[in-house]
Enzyme design. Structure first.
Site, PDB file in Angstrom:
ATOM      1  N   LYS A  76       0.836  -1.208   0.000  1.00  0.00           N
ATOM      2  CA  LYS A  76       0.000   0.000   0.000  1.00  0.00           C
ATOM      3  C   LYS A  76       0.873   1.263   0.000  1.00  0.00           C
ATOM      4  O   LYS A  76       0.605   2.207  -0.753  1.00  0.00           O
ATOM      5  CB  LYS A  76      -0.921  -0.025   1.229  1.00  0.00           C
ATOM      6  CG  LYS A  76      -1.899   1.129   1.311  1.00  0.00           C
ATOM      7  CD  LYS A  76      -3.160   0.729   2.039  1.00  0.00           C
ATOM      8  CE  LYS A  76      -3.007   0.567   3.536  1.00  0.00           C
ATOM      9  NZ  LYS A  76      -2.919   1.845   4.257  1.00  0.00           N
ATOM     10  N   SER A  77       1.914   1.272   0.802  1.00  0.00           N
ATOM     11  CA  SER A  77       2.776   2.468   0.879  1.00  0.00           C
ATOM     12  C   SER A  77       3.428   2.739  -0.471  1.00  0.00           C
ATOM     13  O   SER A  77       3.473   3.883  -0.940  1.00  0.00           O
ATOM     14  CB  SER A  77       3.880   2.248   1.924  1.00  0.00           C
ATOM     15  OG  SER A  77       3.322   2.116   3.198  1.00  0.00           O
ATOM     16  N   ARG A 127       2.716   5.991  -3.302  1.00  0.00           N
ATOM     17  CA  ARG A 127       3.858   6.806  -3.732  1.00  0.00           C
ATOM     18  C   ARG A 127       4.062   6.718  -5.239  1.00  0.00           C
ATOM     19  O   ARG A 127       4.426   7.704  -5.888  1.00  0.00           O
ATOM     20  CB  ARG A 127       5.117   6.370  -2.980  1.00  0.00           C
ATOM     21  CG  ARG A 127       5.106   6.829  -1.508  1.00  0.00           C
ATOM     22  CD  ARG A 127       6.055   5.977  -0.685  1.00  0.00           C
ATOM     23  NE  ARG A 127       6.229   6.469   0.683  1.00  0.00           N
ATOM     24  CZ  ARG A 127       5.394   6.234   1.690  1.00  0.00           C
ATOM     25  NH1 ARG A 127       4.275   5.551   1.496  1.00  0.00           N
ATOM     26  NH2 ARG A 127       5.650   6.701   2.912  1.00  0.00           N
ATOM     27  N   GLY A 135      -5.184   7.645   5.383  1.00  0.00           N
ATOM     28  CA  GLY A 135      -4.308   8.622   6.037  1.00  0.00           C
ATOM     29  C   GLY A 135      -3.052   8.868   5.214  1.00  0.00           C
ATOM     30  O   GLY A 135      -2.601  10.006   5.048  1.00  0.00           O
ATOM     31  N   ARG A 159      -8.878  12.020  12.315  1.00  0.00           N
ATOM     32  CA  ARG A 159      -7.437  11.795  12.536  1.00  0.00           C
ATOM     33  C   ARG A 159      -6.655  13.111  12.463  1.00  0.00           C
ATOM     34  O   ARG A 159      -7.029  14.026  11.742  1.00  0.00           O
ATOM     35  CB  ARG A 159      -6.907  10.772  11.527  1.00  0.00           C
ATOM     36  CG  ARG A 159      -7.532   9.411  11.760  1.00  0.00           C
ATOM     37  CD  ARG A 159      -7.052   8.383  10.763  1.00  0.00           C
ATOM     38  NE  ARG A 159      -5.649   8.061  10.945  1.00  0.00           N
ATOM     39  CZ  ARG A 159      -4.965   7.249  10.129  1.00  0.00           C
ATOM     40  NH1 ARG A 159      -5.568   6.714   9.079  1.00  0.00           N
ATOM     41  NH2 ARG A 159      -3.699   6.998  10.357  1.00  0.00           N
ATOM     42  N   SER A 198       7.150   9.114  11.922  1.00  0.00           N
ATOM     43  CA  SER A 198       6.067   8.999  10.946  1.00  0.00           C
ATOM     44  C   SER A 198       6.605   9.142   9.525  1.00  0.00           C
ATOM     45  O   SER A 198       7.072  10.221   9.130  1.00  0.00           O
ATOM     46  CB  SER A 198       4.996  10.068  11.206  1.00  0.00           C
ATOM     47  OG  SER A 198       4.108  10.106  10.096  1.00  0.00           O
ATOM     48  N   ASP A 216       2.023  -1.214  11.823  1.00  0.00           N
ATOM     49  CA  ASP A 216       0.703  -1.699  11.399  1.00  0.00           C
ATOM     50  C   ASP A 216       0.483  -3.173  11.745  1.00  0.00           C
ATOM     51  O   ASP A 216      -0.608  -3.703  11.515  1.00  0.00           O
ATOM     52  CB  ASP A 216       0.537  -1.508   9.884  1.00  0.00           C
ATOM     53  CG  ASP A 216       0.459  -0.033   9.502  1.00  0.00           C
ATOM     54  OD1 ASP A 216       0.108   0.788  10.373  1.00  0.00           O
ATOM     55  OD2 ASP A 216       0.765   0.296   8.336  1.00  0.00           O
ATOM     56  N   ARG A 259      -7.579  -3.490   9.649  1.00  0.00           N
ATOM     57  CA  ARG A 259      -6.617  -4.397  10.296  1.00  0.00           C
ATOM     58  C   ARG A 259      -7.194  -5.007  11.587  1.00  0.00           C
ATOM     59  O   ARG A 259      -6.824  -6.110  11.973  1.00  0.00           O
ATOM     60  CB  ARG A 259      -5.297  -3.682  10.589  1.00  0.00           C
ATOM     61  CG  ARG A 259      -4.605  -3.235   9.309  1.00  0.00           C
ATOM     62  CD  ARG A 259      -3.140  -2.917   9.494  1.00  0.00           C
ATOM     63  NE  ARG A 259      -2.669  -2.036   8.439  1.00  0.00           N
ATOM     64  CZ  ARG A 259      -2.379  -2.421   7.185  1.00  0.00           C
ATOM     65  NH1 ARG A 259      -2.511  -3.677   6.836  1.00  0.00           N
ATOM     66  NH2 ARG A 259      -1.971  -1.544   6.293  1.00  0.00           N
TER      67      ARG A 259
HETATM   68  C1  S3P Z   1       2.679   4.699   6.162  1.00  0.00           C
HETATM   69  C2  S3P Z   1       3.232   5.046   7.358  1.00  0.00           C
HETATM   70  C3  S3P Z   1       2.696   4.605   8.646  1.00  0.00           C
HETATM   71  C4  S3P Z   1       1.739   3.433   8.506  1.00  0.00           C
HETATM   72  C5  S3P Z   1       0.774   3.639   7.380  1.00  0.00           C
HETATM   73  C6  S3P Z   1       1.527   3.776   6.074  1.00  0.00           C
HETATM   74  C7  S3P Z   1       3.278   5.224   4.911  1.00  0.00           C
HETATM   75  O1  S3P Z   1       1.994   5.688   9.216  1.00  0.00           O
HETATM   76  O2  S3P Z   1       1.035   3.226   9.706  1.00  0.00           O
HETATM   77  O3  S3P Z   1      -0.107   2.542   7.274  1.00  0.00           O
HETATM   78  O4  S3P Z   1       2.976   4.684   3.831  1.00  0.00           O
HETATM   79  O5  S3P Z   1       4.065   6.170   4.998  1.00  0.00           O
HETATM   80  P1  S3P Z   1       2.738   6.829  10.083  1.00  0.00           P
HETATM   81  O6  S3P Z   1       3.578   7.596   9.170  1.00  0.00           O
HETATM   82  O7  S3P Z   1       1.631   7.676  10.646  1.00  0.00           O
HETATM   83  O8  S3P Z   1       3.493   6.081  11.131  1.00  0.00           O
END
Ligand code: S3P
Length: 450
Positions: free
Chosen positions: A37-38, A42, A108, A136, A180, A332, A407
């Site tokens: 997902k990350s 991006r 988020g 959030r 973060s 996560d 989750r």
């Molecule tokens: C993520 C960073 C994490 C993670 C989120 C994905 C990202 O959050 O919990 O699911 O892709 O950069 P935080 O940056 O708030 O720790």
């Protein structure tokens, strides 16, 4: 289906009322985890910021990422789905003002990274999301973006919906107050278009996909380890060039079938092509310390990231103390670790996990409530959760409230595959935000989830 200018529509997530998981036979098989997902968020965002074509293979087609695809089209990029997981993004070398509100749904990561990217341009954009996302904290990205010169208006302090005005950004040196990767990434994406760029200092290393991918798009970026943390220096005024991206399997999703195999007697499950970035695999280290029978084979590099095939076999687990400094590399994965801990013998203490309270839900509170409803003893603290392991026999029978957190839902469904009585979860439709096809994949391994 070519589409530009807002034509990629992300559909809302439909929620059936509940799902029930019950104990059946052992889990057996070989599966591929959905795209990370990350990396997927991006790839779309950098593809839209770049000039030229970015072709993406293995994109996660979950609701969160589809929202980001729709957003990038709304900011003027050409976004086209070529086939399953295959997407083409045609970047115009920057973002242009969207005609409508950007709705990031539950995501988020999506909204925080997009706000960072958008802040670099002289335009106004408005963001919202579902009830969870509207609750959030956005201050964590607004603060550095404000220091760089962006301004905003929001309905409630630091919450969506909000309208952001960017452009004419100045250099920032920003030390992250909380670990973060989202905040780091938002500052770096804004820094691309700030006079003098940006420097982010992270006291604890967080996932580095943005840094790696920026390099892949031709950006100059320097990472320096110094006594007080990791310094990431990005010169400003850089042009990105479209590239090809192969999205590896998401370790945060692979964690569910792997832990399912560890806690279900007689099981053996292999997940192919899982991302093994060292900043993402704290869960594997922790499970290894608990005595899990895990093996990692066929380790290779794909698109600048390490990937491999991971096999898990049913194991007698022992409780452990998870060091607080490991939290960023498995943030996560604590919900599913808590499930593994429930079947272990002895106590598992997870400390330094306060960030879990500001995820899609308050995950410390919901895991504590769900495990308690399934007959386990837990100790909840503001920044910690301790699970008293059952030694292998967990009652179950809980009706788990997920607050729409994917989750939390998946973790409890995995638990129900090995408990004495079935476990049910509400709002399971939200699983599609990160793991579309989760139920079918688990059923293919022999799980009983209905
Ligand atoms: C993520 C960073 C994490 C993670 C989120 C994905 C990202 O959050 O919990 O699911 O892709 O950069 P935080 O940056 O708030 O720790």
């Amino acid at each position: 289906m070519p589409c530009g200018g807002g034509a990629v529509k992300a559909r809302g997530v439909k929620s059936p009322n509940h799902l029930i998981a019950r104990r059946a036979g052992p889990l057996k098989g070989v599966v591929r985890a959905p795209g990370d997902k990350s990396v997927s968020h991006r790839a779309l965002i950098l593809g839209a910021l770049a000039t030229g074509v970015t072709e993406i293979e293995g994109l996660l087609e979950g609701d969160d990422v589809k929202r980001t695809a729709a957003a990038m089209a709304a900011f003027g990029a050409g976004v086209e789905r070529l086939g399953e997981g295959r997407w083409r993004v045609e970047g115009r070398g920057g973002l242009s003002e969207p005609a409508d509100v950007i709705d990031c749904g539950n995501a988020g990561t999506g909204v925080r990274l997009i706000m960072g990217a958008a802040a670099g341009f002289d335009m106004v954009s408005t963001y919202t999301g579902d009830a969870s996302l509207r609750g959030r904290p956005m201050n964590r990205v607004l603060k550095p973006l404000g220091e760089m010169g962006a301004t905003w208006l929001c309905r409630a302090a630091g919450r969506l919906p909000l309208t952001l005005k960017g452009g004419n950004l100045k250099h920032i040196v920003y030390r992250l107050p909380e670990p973060s990767a989202q905040v780091k990434s938002a500052v770096l994406l804004a820094g691309l278009h700030a006079a003098g760029g940006a420097e982010v200092i992270e006291p604890e290393a967080t996932r580095d996909h943005t840094e790696r991918m920026l390099r892949g798009f031709g950006a100059e970026i320097e990472v320096r380890e110094a006594g007080a943390g990791r310094h990431i220096l990005l010169p400003g005024g850089q042009k990105l060039k479209g590239t090809a991206i192969h999205v590896p399997g998401d370790p945060s999703s692979a964690a569910f079938p792997l832990v399912a195999a560890l806690v279900t007697p007689g099981s053996e499950v292999t997940v192919l092509g899982m991302l093994l970035n060292p900043l993402r695999i704290g869960l594997l280290d922790t499970l290894g310390e608990m005595g899990a029978d895990l093996s990692v084979t066929n380790v290779r590099e794909e698109g600048g990231e390490l990937v491999g095939d991971v096999t898990a076999r049913h194991s007698a687990l022992e409780g452990v103390e998870v060091p607080a400094e490991r939290a960023p590399s498995m943030i996560d994965e604590y919900p599913i670790l808590a499930v593994a801990a429930a079947f272990a013998s002895g106590r598992t203490a997870m400390r330094g996990i306060g960030e879990m309270r500001v995820k899609e839900s308050d995950r410390i509170a919901l895991m504590a409530a769900g495990l308690t409803a399934c007959g386990l003893a837990v100790e909840e603290e503001p920044e910690a959760l301790t699970v008293v392991g059952s030694g292998g026999r967990v009652d179950g029978g809980g009706k788990v409230v997920t607050h729409g957190d994917h989750r939390i839902a998946m973790s409890h469904l995995i638990m129900g595959l090995a408990t004495e009585r079935p476990v049910s979860v509400d709002e399971p439709g939200m699983i599609a935000t990160s793991f579309p096809g989760f139920v079918e994949l688990m059923r293919g391994l022999g799980a009983e989830i209905e």
